[in-house]
Design a protein around this motif. Structure first.
Motif, PDB file in Angstrom:
ATOM      1  N   ASP A 124      24.618  -6.976  28.258  1.00  0.00           N
ATOM      2  CA  ASP A 124      24.345  -5.543  28.193  1.00  0.00           C
ATOM      3  C   ASP A 124      24.051  -5.047  29.610  1.00  0.00           C
ATOM      4  O   ASP A 124      23.762  -5.820  30.511  1.00  0.00           O
ATOM      5  CB  ASP A 124      23.133  -5.248  27.301  1.00  0.00           C
ATOM      6  N   ILE A 125      24.086  -3.734  29.785  1.00  0.00           N
ATOM      7  CA  ILE A 125      23.766  -3.171  31.084  1.00  0.00           C
ATOM      8  C   ILE A 125      22.281  -3.393  31.364  1.00  0.00           C
ATOM      9  O   ILE A 125      21.420  -3.145  30.514  1.00  0.00           O
ATOM     10  CB  ILE A 125      24.141  -1.683  31.152  1.00  0.00           C
ATOM     11  N   PHE A 126      21.980  -3.879  32.545  1.00  0.00           N
ATOM     12  CA  PHE A 126      20.627  -4.213  32.993  1.00  0.00           C
ATOM     13  C   PHE A 126      19.739  -2.969  32.989  1.00  0.00           C
ATOM     14  O   PHE A 126      20.126  -1.916  33.493  1.00  0.00           O
ATOM     15  CB  PHE A 126      20.742  -4.816  34.396  1.00  0.00           C
ATOM     16  N   GLY A 127      18.544  -3.083  32.411  1.00  0.00           N
ATOM     17  CA  GLY A 127      17.615  -1.959  32.340  1.00  0.00           C
ATOM     18  C   GLY A 127      17.257  -1.392  33.698  1.00  0.00           C
ATOM     19  O   GLY A 127      17.061  -0.182  33.841  1.00  0.00           O
ATOM     20  N   GLY A 128      17.184  -2.229  34.710  1.00  0.00           N
ATOM     21  CA  GLY A 128      16.874  -1.759  36.058  1.00  0.00           C
ATOM     22  C   GLY A 128      17.953  -0.847  36.608  1.00  0.00           C
ATOM     23  O   GLY A 128      17.665   0.097  37.345  1.00  0.00           O
ATOM     24  N   TRP A 129      19.203  -1.109  36.243  1.00  0.00           N
ATOM     25  CA  TRP A 129      20.302  -0.240  36.654  1.00  0.00           C
ATOM     26  C   TRP A 129      20.141   1.141  36.018  1.00  0.00           C
ATOM     27  O   TRP A 129      20.303   2.158  36.678  1.00  0.00           O
ATOM     28  CB  TRP A 129      21.645  -0.860  36.272  1.00  0.00           C
ATOM     29  N   ILE A 130      19.792   1.153  34.738  1.00  0.00           N
ATOM     30  CA  ILE A 130      19.589   2.428  34.034  1.00  0.00           C
ATOM     31  C   ILE A 130      18.411   3.173  34.651  1.00  0.00           C
ATOM     32  O   ILE A 130      18.477   4.385  34.883  1.00  0.00           O
ATOM     33  CB  ILE A 130      19.376   2.189  32.531  1.00  0.00           C
ATOM     34  N   MET A 131      17.330   2.453  34.947  1.00  0.00           N
ATOM     35  CA  MET A 131      16.168   3.083  35.568  1.00  0.00           C
ATOM     36  C   MET A 131      16.536   3.725  36.901  1.00  0.00           C
ATOM     37  O   MET A 131      16.079   4.823  37.216  1.00  0.00           O
ATOM     38  CB  MET A 131      15.052   2.048  35.763  1.00  0.00           C
ATOM     39  N   VAL A 154      12.297  15.207  48.350  1.00  0.00           N
ATOM     40  CA  VAL A 154      11.277  14.815  47.371  1.00  0.00           C
ATOM     41  C   VAL A 154      11.187  13.293  47.340  1.00  0.00           C
ATOM     42  O   VAL A 154      12.102  12.600  47.779  1.00  0.00           O
ATOM     43  CB  VAL A 154      11.590  15.346  45.949  1.00  0.00           C
ATOM     44  N   ALA A 155      10.082  12.799  46.807  1.00  0.00           N
ATOM     45  CA  ALA A 155       9.907  11.361  46.604  1.00  0.00           C
ATOM     46  C   ALA A 155       9.353  11.133  45.209  1.00  0.00           C
ATOM     47  O   ALA A 155       8.544  11.922  44.720  1.00  0.00           O
ATOM     48  CB  ALA A 155       8.956  10.778  47.642  1.00  0.00           C
ATOM     49  N   THR A 156       9.778  10.059  44.587  1.00  0.00           N
ATOM     50  CA  THR A 156       9.255   9.683  43.276  1.00  0.00           C
ATOM     51  C   THR A 156       7.839   9.164  43.449  1.00  0.00           C
ATOM     52  O   THR A 156       7.597   8.286  44.290  1.00  0.00           O
ATOM     53  CB  THR A 156      10.116   8.563  42.658  1.00  0.00           C
ATOM     54  N   VAL A 157       6.895   9.701  42.659  1.00  0.00           N
ATOM     55  CA  VAL A 157       5.519   9.219  42.741  1.00  0.00           C
ATOM     56  C   VAL A 157       5.048   8.574  41.447  1.00  0.00           C
ATOM     57  O   VAL A 157       4.076   7.820  41.460  1.00  0.00           O
ATOM     58  CB  VAL A 157       4.529  10.325  43.179  1.00  0.00           C
ATOM     59  N   ALA A 158       5.729   8.874  40.322  1.00  0.00           N
ATOM     60  CA  ALA A 158       5.310   8.265  39.059  1.00  0.00           C
ATOM     61  C   ALA A 158       6.437   8.316  38.042  1.00  0.00           C
ATOM     62  O   ALA A 158       7.253   9.231  38.044  1.00  0.00           O
ATOM     63  CB  ALA A 158       4.099   8.992  38.494  1.00  0.00           C
ATOM     64  N   VAL A 159       6.452   7.314  37.200  1.00  0.00           N
ATOM     65  CA  VAL A 159       7.263   7.332  35.990  1.00  0.00           C
ATOM     66  C   VAL A 159       6.250   7.355  34.858  1.00  0.00           C
ATOM     67  O   VAL A 159       5.593   6.350  34.586  1.00  0.00           O
ATOM     68  CB  VAL A 159       8.189   6.104  35.896  1.00  0.00           C
ATOM     69  N   ASP A 160       6.079   8.548  34.258  1.00  0.00           N
ATOM     70  CA  ASP A 160       5.066   8.702  33.212  1.00  0.00           C
ATOM     71  C   ASP A 160       5.454   8.000  31.928  1.00  0.00           C
ATOM     72  O   ASP A 160       4.605   7.517  31.194  1.00  0.00           O
ATOM     73  CB  ASP A 160       4.811  10.188  32.913  1.00  0.00           C
ATOM     74  N   SER A 161       6.737   7.971  31.626  1.00  0.00           N
ATOM     75  CA  SER A 161       7.210   7.260  30.442  1.00  0.00           C
ATOM     76  C   SER A 161       8.669   6.901  30.643  1.00  0.00           C
ATOM     77  O   SER A 161       9.401   7.587  31.358  1.00  0.00           O
ATOM     78  CB  SER A 161       7.049   8.116  29.182  1.00  0.00           C
ATOM     79  N   LEU A 162       9.065   5.821  30.012  1.00  0.00           N
ATOM     80  CA  LEU A 162      10.462   5.389  30.030  1.00  0.00           C
ATOM     81  C   LEU A 162      10.695   4.636  28.734  1.00  0.00           C
ATOM     82  O   LEU A 162      10.005   3.647  28.468  1.00  0.00           O
ATOM     83  CB  LEU A 162      10.739   4.494  31.232  1.00  0.00           C
ATOM     84  N   GLN A 163      11.614   5.138  27.945  1.00  0.00           N
ATOM     85  CA  GLN A 163      11.891   4.512  26.652  1.00  0.00           C
ATOM     86  C   GLN A 163      13.371   4.182  26.541  1.00  0.00           C
ATOM     87  O   GLN A 163      14.223   5.053  26.752  1.00  0.00           O
ATOM     88  CB  GLN A 163      11.496   5.445  25.512  1.00  0.00           C
ATOM     89  N   PHE A 164      13.646   2.928  26.209  1.00  0.00           N
ATOM     90  CA  PHE A 164      15.013   2.488  25.942  1.00  0.00           C
ATOM     91  C   PHE A 164      15.202   2.515  24.430  1.00  0.00           C
ATOM     92  O   PHE A 164      14.532   1.776  23.707  1.00  0.00           O
ATOM     93  CB  PHE A 164      15.254   1.074  26.473  1.00  0.00           C
ATOM     94  N   HIS A 165      16.105   3.355  23.938  1.00  0.00           N
ATOM     95  CA  HIS A 165      16.339   3.474  22.505  1.00  0.00           C
ATOM     96  C   HIS A 165      17.448   2.547  22.022  1.00  0.00           C
ATOM     97  O   HIS A 165      17.371   2.012  20.918  1.00  0.00           O
ATOM     98  CB  HIS A 165      16.692   4.918  22.135  1.00  0.00           C
ATOM     99  N   GLN A 166      18.481   2.388  22.843  1.00  0.00           N
ATOM    100  CA  GLN A 166      19.624   1.542  22.484  1.00  0.00           C
ATOM    101  C   GLN A 166      20.198   0.944  23.764  1.00  0.00           C
ATOM    102  O   GLN A 166      20.037   1.521  24.839  1.00  0.00           O
ATOM    103  CB  GLN A 166      20.712   2.372  21.795  1.00  0.00           C
ATOM    104  N   PRO A 167      20.899  -0.175  23.646  1.00  0.00           N
ATOM    105  CA  PRO A 167      21.498  -0.753  24.854  1.00  0.00           C
ATOM    106  C   PRO A 167      22.683   0.077  25.339  1.00  0.00           C
ATOM    107  O   PRO A 167      23.330   0.785  24.571  1.00  0.00           O
ATOM    108  CB  PRO A 167      21.957  -2.141  24.393  1.00  0.00           C
ATOM    109  N   VAL A 168      22.944  -0.022  26.630  1.00  0.00           N
ATOM    110  CA  VAL A 168      24.143   0.552  27.234  1.00  0.00           C
ATOM    111  C   VAL A 168      25.134  -0.594  27.381  1.00  0.00           C
ATOM    112  O   VAL A 168      24.768  -1.697  27.788  1.00  0.00           O
ATOM    113  CB  VAL A 168      23.821   1.190  28.598  1.00  0.00           C
ATOM    114  N   LEU A 169      26.389  -0.328  27.034  1.00  0.00           N
ATOM    115  CA  LEU A 169      27.415  -1.360  27.060  1.00  0.00           C
ATOM    116  C   LEU A 169      28.410  -1.111  28.184  1.00  0.00           C
ATOM    117  O   LEU A 169      28.604   0.033  28.617  1.00  0.00           O
ATOM    118  CB  LEU A 169      28.164  -1.384  25.719  1.00  0.00           C
ATOM    119  N   VAL A 170      29.048  -2.166  28.623  1.00  0.00           N
ATOM    120  CA  VAL A 170      30.107  -2.042  29.628  1.00  0.00           C
ATOM    121  C   VAL A 170      31.169  -1.092  29.075  1.00  0.00           C
ATOM    122  O   VAL A 170      31.569  -1.194  27.922  1.00  0.00           O
ATOM    123  CB  VAL A 170      30.728  -3.418  29.948  1.00  0.00           C
TER     124      VAL A 170
END
Length: 127
Positions: A27-34, A53-69
């Motif tokens: 499956d597609i790596f979660g870090g790639w999606i992030m 701008v700069a990223t300072v926080a990820v308040d939430s991150l939810q994976f509902h389904q896998p991403v496929l090639v």
């Protein structure tokens, strides 16, 4: 979300998931999606801040389904809140995937991220 759902929004980012982005399970790596979520969110924040701008926080991150090639991955970003120097952005990741019934549209990931507007010296600045 299914293939009958209409979506008139324009994605901040759109790309195709490729074999080099897979994990050991194929499956597609979660870090790639992030990473794609962060890029899409930063585009919306950059536009709202009118600059760096700069990223300072990820308040939430939810994976509902896998991403496929082969999935067509669209990241939709919406500014949810603007503070003095910060911008909160909600990102939804939707894929278009071939299925026996045609093209299926699936929401696979969503996240809330916080960015801070920066001046030329890398210090927070008012939005």
């Amino acid at each position: 979300m299914n293939d009958s759902d209409a979506d008139d929004r324009q994605p901040a980012l759109r790309l195709v998931a490729s074999p080099q982005d897979t994990n050991a399970a194929g499956d597609i790596f979660g870090g790639w999606i992030m990473a794609q979520v962060d890029v899409a969110g930063s585009i919306a924040a950059y536009r709202r801040a009118g600059g760096r701008v700069a990223t300072v926080a990820v308040d939430s991150l939810q994976f509902h389904q896998p991403v496929l090639v082969g999935d067509l991955v669209s990241c939709y970003a919406e500014v949810m809140k603007v503070g003095t120097t910060s911008i909160t952005v909600h990102v939804e990741v939707v894929v278009e995937r071939d299925s026996r019934a045609g093209i299926a549209r699936l929401k696979v990931t969503e996240a809330n991220l916080v960015y801070v507007a920066l001046d030329d010296d890398g210090k927070p600045r008012p939005v």
